[in-house]
Design an enzyme around this catalytic site. Structure first.
Site, PDB file in Angstrom:
ATOM      1  CB  SER A 127      -0.870  -0.013   1.255  1.00 14.34           C
ATOM      2  OG  SER A 127      -1.353   1.279   1.533  1.00 14.34           O
ATOM      3  CD  GLU A 129      -1.905   5.377   4.719  1.00 15.32           C
ATOM      4  OE1 GLU A 129      -1.512   5.453   5.888  1.00 15.32           O
ATOM      5  OE2 GLU A 129      -2.317   6.355   4.077  1.00 15.32           O
ATOM      6  CE1 TYR A 151      -4.095  -1.474   5.563  1.00 14.92           C
ATOM      7  CE2 TYR A 151      -2.855   0.377   4.653  1.00 14.92           C
ATOM      8  CZ  TYR A 151      -3.582  -0.785   4.473  1.00 14.92           C
ATOM      9  OH  TYR A 151      -3.787  -1.262   3.206  1.00 14.92           O
ATOM     10  CG  ASN A 180      -6.362   6.049  -1.494  1.00 13.27           C
ATOM     11  OD1 ASN A 180      -5.159   6.180  -1.338  1.00 13.27           O
ATOM     12  ND2 ASN A 180      -7.244   6.275  -0.544  1.00 13.27           N
ATOM     13  N   GLY A 213     -14.533  14.140   7.793  1.00 16.38           N
ATOM     14  CA  GLY A 213     -13.343  14.684   8.458  1.00 16.38           C
ATOM     15  C   GLY A 213     -12.734  15.761   7.577  1.00 16.38           C
ATOM     16  N   PRO A 281      -4.596  12.088  12.826  1.00 12.41           N
ATOM     17  CG  PRO A 281      -3.910  10.771  14.622  1.00 12.41           C
ATOM     18  CD  PRO A 281      -5.057  10.997  13.683  1.00 12.41           C
TER      19      PRO A 281
END
Ligand code: F7E
Length: 324
Positions: A127, A129, A151, A180, A213, A281
């Site tokens: 990913s 991430e 993650y 994504n 958010g 965060p």
């Protein structure tokens, strides 16, 4: 006949990949959790239409014995390891299940393939991430990893394990570093589906607000069916390598909102509420991928624009609700 085993077959990517492999003449096997069979209408929704064409195995992916049994039964020639906890949660309670589902499960699978089907080619789902607070943008296969979420850390640890099995145990393991990717099969907890499904409800008079958010957060959003094409292509190469799969184009959540509401002829502002409690965060650098290697080696290209993806998702959700 090629025989494929897919972990996470009932998810967005697993279902599109199963369709692609069936169309290519594969015998397709998939692993699902026991709970999925207890509620097949919801949990197997993405694969309802192909259930007769595939073979489902019940197993716990982080349990070595369970995975070993399935591998020795199926003896796959290709294995796509897509199952994971995919929501980027920042809650402490989720950390141990994230590590078990993303790291221990990858270990169970790789160890099982090494022992029981060492000729099998393995795809590992990494990913963006894993790049986390990346120092450069866009990121490619040489960019250093700097994960900022548990993650991302769990995916990176599993990615290093996959590389280790490739280098030391000589397994054919290719990893995709996927940004994504969205579709009408995306889970409702992700922001794109949350928006498309709520816009559909607002359009039909079933809802009147959408709470989000950080709507200035940016992502590199692609089309999920394109991304499974890249996974398959990685396992057809002469040697196993890692590939960034991305569009290279950044959009904000606000862009997604504008597009989604425009599909139903509305302005997003009167319906949208930003709740700072939902901000994440440490979400600093917008991740954007450089997929040139995949373009050159795999001849892979994204087929849909951002606007087309958003429209497809909203229209799908409207049609789904109208049917109900
Ligand atoms: O968040 C912002 C949020 O949860 C996208 C997974 O497939 O991609 C996915 O992870 C952005 C973030 O996806 C809400 O802060 C604003 O900036 O849809 P998401 P994700 O966390 O990027 C990566 C590559 C993976 O590997 C993951 O498995 O949207 N955002 N408001 C929100 N996000 C959510 N979920 N809900 C909101 O209300």
């Amino acid at each position: 006949m090629k025989r494929a085993l897919i972990t996470g077959i009932a998810g967005q990517d697993g279902s599109y990949l199963a369709e692609l492999l069936l169309a290519n003449g594969y015998e397709v096997h998939g692993i699902v959790r026991r709970e999925a069979l207890e509620d097949p209408h919801h949990r197997l929704l993405n694969i309802q239409h192909i259930l007769r064409d595939i073979k489902i195995h019940v197993g716990a992916i982080d349990n070595h014995l369970s995975i070993y049994k399935i591998i020795s039964l199926v003896r796959p020639s290709e294995c796509y390891h897509l199952a994971s906890s995919s929501f980027v949660s920042y809650s402490f309670e989720d950390e141990s299940s994230l590590l078990a589902n993303n790291f221990t499960a990858t270990h169970a699978l790789l160890a099982g393939i090494k022992e029981l089907a060492p000729e099998c080619r393995v795809y590992f789902a990494g990913s963006s991430e894993m790049f986390g607070d990346a120092r450069i943008s866009p990121q490619n296969e040489s960019t250093s990893f700097n994960p900022r979420s548990v993650y991302g850390i769990s995916k990176l640890a599993a990615f290093h394990l996959a590389r280790n099995y490739r280098e030391h145990h000589k397994l054919f393991v290719a990893a995709g570093i996927l940004y994504n990717h969205e579709s009408s099969r995306r889970g409702y907890q992700f922001v794109t589906r949350k928006i498309s499904s709520t816009v559909a409800k607002i359009h039909l008079g079933l809802e009147n607000r959408l709470e989000l958010g950080n709507i200035d957060a940016q992502r590199d959003w692609g089309y999920a069916p394109d991304y499974v094409v890249a996974m398959h292509a990685m396992l057809q190469q002469e040697k196993p390598e890692d590939f960034v799969i991305a569009t290279g184009v950044l959009h904000s959540v606000r862009d997604f909102l504008i597009e989604a509401f425009s599909v139903v002829g509305l302005d997003y502002e009167p319906y949208t509420y930003v709740n700072p409690d939902h901000f994440r965060p440490g979400e600093v650098v917008p991740l954007c991928g450089d997929a040139n290697k995949a373009r050159n080696v795999l001849h892979w290209r994204p087929t849909k624009t951002f606007g087309q993806i958003v429209r497809e998702m909203v229209e799908f959700d409207i049609a789904r609700l109208e049917k109900k």
